[in-house]
Scaffold this motif. Structure first.
Motif, PDB file in Angstrom:
ATOM      1  N   ILE A   1       0.953  -1.241  -0.696  1.00 52.09           N
ATOM      2  CA  ILE A   1      -0.100  -0.423   0.114  1.00 52.09           C
ATOM      3  C   ILE A   1       0.487   1.303  -0.010  1.00 52.09           C
ATOM      4  O   ILE A   1       0.202   2.030  -0.725  1.00 52.09           O
ATOM      5  N   THR A   2       2.155   1.283   1.182  1.00 54.16           N
ATOM      6  CA  THR A   2       2.923   2.398   1.350  1.00 54.16           C
ATOM      7  C   THR A   2       3.076   2.623  -0.020  1.00 54.16           C
ATOM      8  O   THR A   2       3.626   3.616  -0.753  1.00 54.16           O
TER       9      THR A   2
ATOM     10  N   ALA B   1      -2.750   9.857  -7.208  1.00 55.54           N
ATOM     11  CA  ALA B   1      -4.181   9.395  -7.504  1.00 55.54           C
ATOM     12  C   ALA B   1      -4.513   9.209  -6.429  1.00 55.54           C
ATOM     13  O   ALA B   1      -5.672   9.730  -5.061  1.00 55.54           O
ATOM     14  N   CYS B   2      -3.620   7.819  -5.229  1.00 57.89           N
ATOM     15  CA  CYS B   2      -4.185   8.014  -4.044  1.00 57.89           C
ATOM     16  C   CYS B   2      -4.147   8.985  -3.011  1.00 57.89           C
ATOM     17  O   CYS B   2      -4.620   8.921  -2.212  1.00 57.89           O
TER      18      CYS B   2
ATOM     19  N   ILE C   1     -10.085   5.944  -8.105  1.00 56.49           N
ATOM     20  CA  ILE C   1      -9.735   5.548  -6.769  1.00 56.49           C
ATOM     21  C   ILE C   1      -8.203   4.091  -7.502  1.00 56.49           C
ATOM     22  O   ILE C   1      -8.819   2.970  -7.723  1.00 56.49           O
ATOM     23  N   PRO C   2      -7.033   4.071  -7.675  1.00 52.36           N
ATOM     24  CA  PRO C   2      -6.807   3.335  -7.649  1.00 52.36           C
ATOM     25  C   PRO C   2      -6.657   1.950  -7.031  1.00 52.36           C
ATOM     26  O   PRO C   2      -6.464   0.825  -7.625  1.00 52.36           O
ATOM     27  N   PHE C   3      -7.204   1.792  -5.267  1.00 51.36           N
ATOM     28  CA  PHE C   3      -7.382   0.560  -4.699  1.00 51.36           C
ATOM     29  C   PHE C   3      -7.458   1.049  -3.809  1.00 51.36           C
ATOM     30  O   PHE C   3      -8.279   1.404  -3.042  1.00 51.36           O
ATOM     31  N   ILE C   4      -8.392  -0.444  -3.711  1.00 49.29           N
ATOM     32  CA  ILE C   4      -9.347  -0.183  -2.637  1.00 49.29           C
ATOM     33  C   ILE C   4      -8.833  -1.693  -1.169  1.00 49.29           C
ATOM     34  O   ILE C   4      -8.176  -2.869  -2.137  1.00 49.29           O
ATOM     35  N   GLU C   5      -8.628  -1.599  -0.055  1.00 47.22           N
ATOM     36  CA  GLU C   5      -8.176  -2.931   0.415  1.00 47.22           C
ATOM     37  C   GLU C   5      -9.616  -2.470   2.122  1.00 47.22           C
ATOM     38  O   GLU C   5      -9.894  -2.265   2.228  1.00 47.22           O
ATOM     39  N   GLU C   6      -9.781  -4.217   2.300  1.00 49.38           N
ATOM     40  CA  GLU C   6     -10.706  -4.715   3.368  1.00 49.38           C
ATOM     41  C   GLU C   6     -10.634  -5.848   3.825  1.00 49.38           C
ATOM     42  O   GLU C   6      -9.937  -6.854   3.284  1.00 49.38           O
TER      43      GLU C   6
ATOM     44  N   ALA D   1     -11.726   3.153 -11.999  1.00 49.23           N
ATOM     45  CA  ALA D   1     -10.645   2.510 -12.627  1.00 49.23           C
ATOM     46  C   ALA D   1      -9.304   2.094 -11.583  1.00 49.23           C
ATOM     47  O   ALA D   1      -8.523   2.054 -11.501  1.00 49.23           O
ATOM     48  N   THR D   2     -10.362   1.811 -10.908  1.00 48.17           N
ATOM     49  CA  THR D   2      -9.563   0.446  -9.317  1.00 48.17           C
ATOM     50  C   THR D   2      -8.256  -0.740 -10.248  1.00 48.17           C
ATOM     51  O   THR D   2      -9.575  -1.582 -10.966  1.00 48.17           O
TER      52      THR D   2
END
Length: 346
Positions: free
Chosen positions: A62-63, A71-72, A80-85, A132-133
């Motif tokens: 993530i870093t 964009a992050c 939003i290039p990435f998401i986490e859960e 555009a993830t």
């Protein structure tokens, strides 16, 4: 990596133990994730036992993603290039996929309101495409498999894997699952999903390999020394190391966690007490066999890949040699006769 590279003492006294192959795993994950997303998406499995460094590996990724994607950090950016859960284990019943999809959707479209449950997944797919993830990370992914039903467990797993394959197909994302080997076994139920899956494994040490037993023992000794343990009675011996390896299934992180729990219980840290905070040895043989089989499959795959690369190189060299030979070949009799005729005519 040295012991100092993988064992860190936190402010609260707990020890964080990184897997000895952490750097190798990190480099491979970065290559897969940052080397350009495949056109049809893929699934990346990051597998390992408790406290082997999976979550820390995710945080490092993530870093890096935030560093290479402006964009992050732009709150006004449409992408939003990435998401986490985290896939939280259900308190009771089976895992709630709709709830997970809803949490992911809210990261892409805050305060989104999808009144009908059946519309949540389509809304998530639409949002992933619009935003555009490229990367979706799920921690504790083995919790996705939780179910209270046993009668239709196999068919349920197959449907789950097909649903994951469909999500990848419709969005082209890289879906990263951080969890244990149970998720890998489930992925095998879908041949198409399996063919588009890459695996990064932070496995335990193997008991049958003397060098790995020695490395495991050295890490255990370092962890105990960090807590001030002194072996005066000779308890720290090969038999005790063998028992710890079996109980931890070769996981340094699991051993460090048991030592932390033993220390917090108060009193003097004794080796005989550490076993109380570890599972028994049942199932250890199977776990070691799975790790051994995985290594053999990896070695076989790498050997086949090298053979294929060498074969292609030999073919290219042969083609190049034939091409060079034809250019340098002496002219045929007909060609020489024609050349002489041209010269006499001149």
């Amino acid at each position: 990596m040295t012991k100092d590279d993988v064992i860190h003492q936190e402010d609260d006294g707990n020890l964080t133990v990184l897997h000895p192959h952490f750097v190798e795993a990190k480099d491979r994950l970065f290559r897969l994730a940052l080397g350009g997303a495949p056109k049809q998406g893929e699934l990346i499995l990051i597998l390992g036992p408790t406290r082997s460094g999976k979550t820390y590996l995710k945080d490092r990724l993530i870093t890096e993603l935030m560093r290479v994607n402006p964009a992050c950090t732009d709150e006004l950016a449409q992408e939003i290039p990435f998401i986490e859960e985290e896939a939280e284990a259900p308190h009771k019943g089976s895992f709630d996929y709709d709830e997970l999809h809803k949490r992911l959707l809210n990261q892409l479209i805050p305060f989104s309101n999808v009144p009908r449950v059946k519309d949540i997944r389509p809304a998530l797919i639409d949002a992933l495409n619009k935003r555009a993830t490229r990367w979706v990370m799920i921690d504790e992914a083995h919790h996705l498999l939780y179910t209270t039903s046993r009668s239709d467990d196999l068919s349920r797993r197959v449907n789950q894997m097909e649903a994951i394959k469909g999500l990848i197909n419709q969005t082209g994302i890289q879906l990263l699952f951080f969890g244990n080997q149970a998720i890998e076994a489930a992925v095998r139920l879908s041949p198409q999903l399996r063919s588009r899956t890459k695996t990064i494994r932070l496995g335990g040490y193997l008991m049958d390999i003397s060098k790995e037993r020695e490395v495991f023992a050295n890490f255990c000794r370092s962890i105990l020394s960090a807590h001030g343990f002194q072996d005066h009675g000779g308890e720290f011996n090969p038999q005790w190391i063998g028992e710890m390896m079996a109980r931890c299934t070769g996981s340094i992180g699991a051993f460090a966690e048991a030592v932390d729990q033993c220390r917090r219980s108060g009193g003097e840290l004794r080796l005989s007490d550490i076993a109380d905070y570890l599972p028994d040895c049942e199932g250890a043989d199977e776990a070691f066999r799975e790790e051994y089989d995985f290594r053999k499959r990896s070695e076989a795959a790498n050997s086949y890949k090298k053979l294929a690369q060498n074969a292609m190189k030999s073919k290219d060299d042969s083609t190049h040699a034939r091409s060079s030979g034809s250019k340098n070949r002496a002219p045929s009799r007909g060609s020489a006769r024609d050349a002489a005729h041209d010269a006499s005519t001149d």
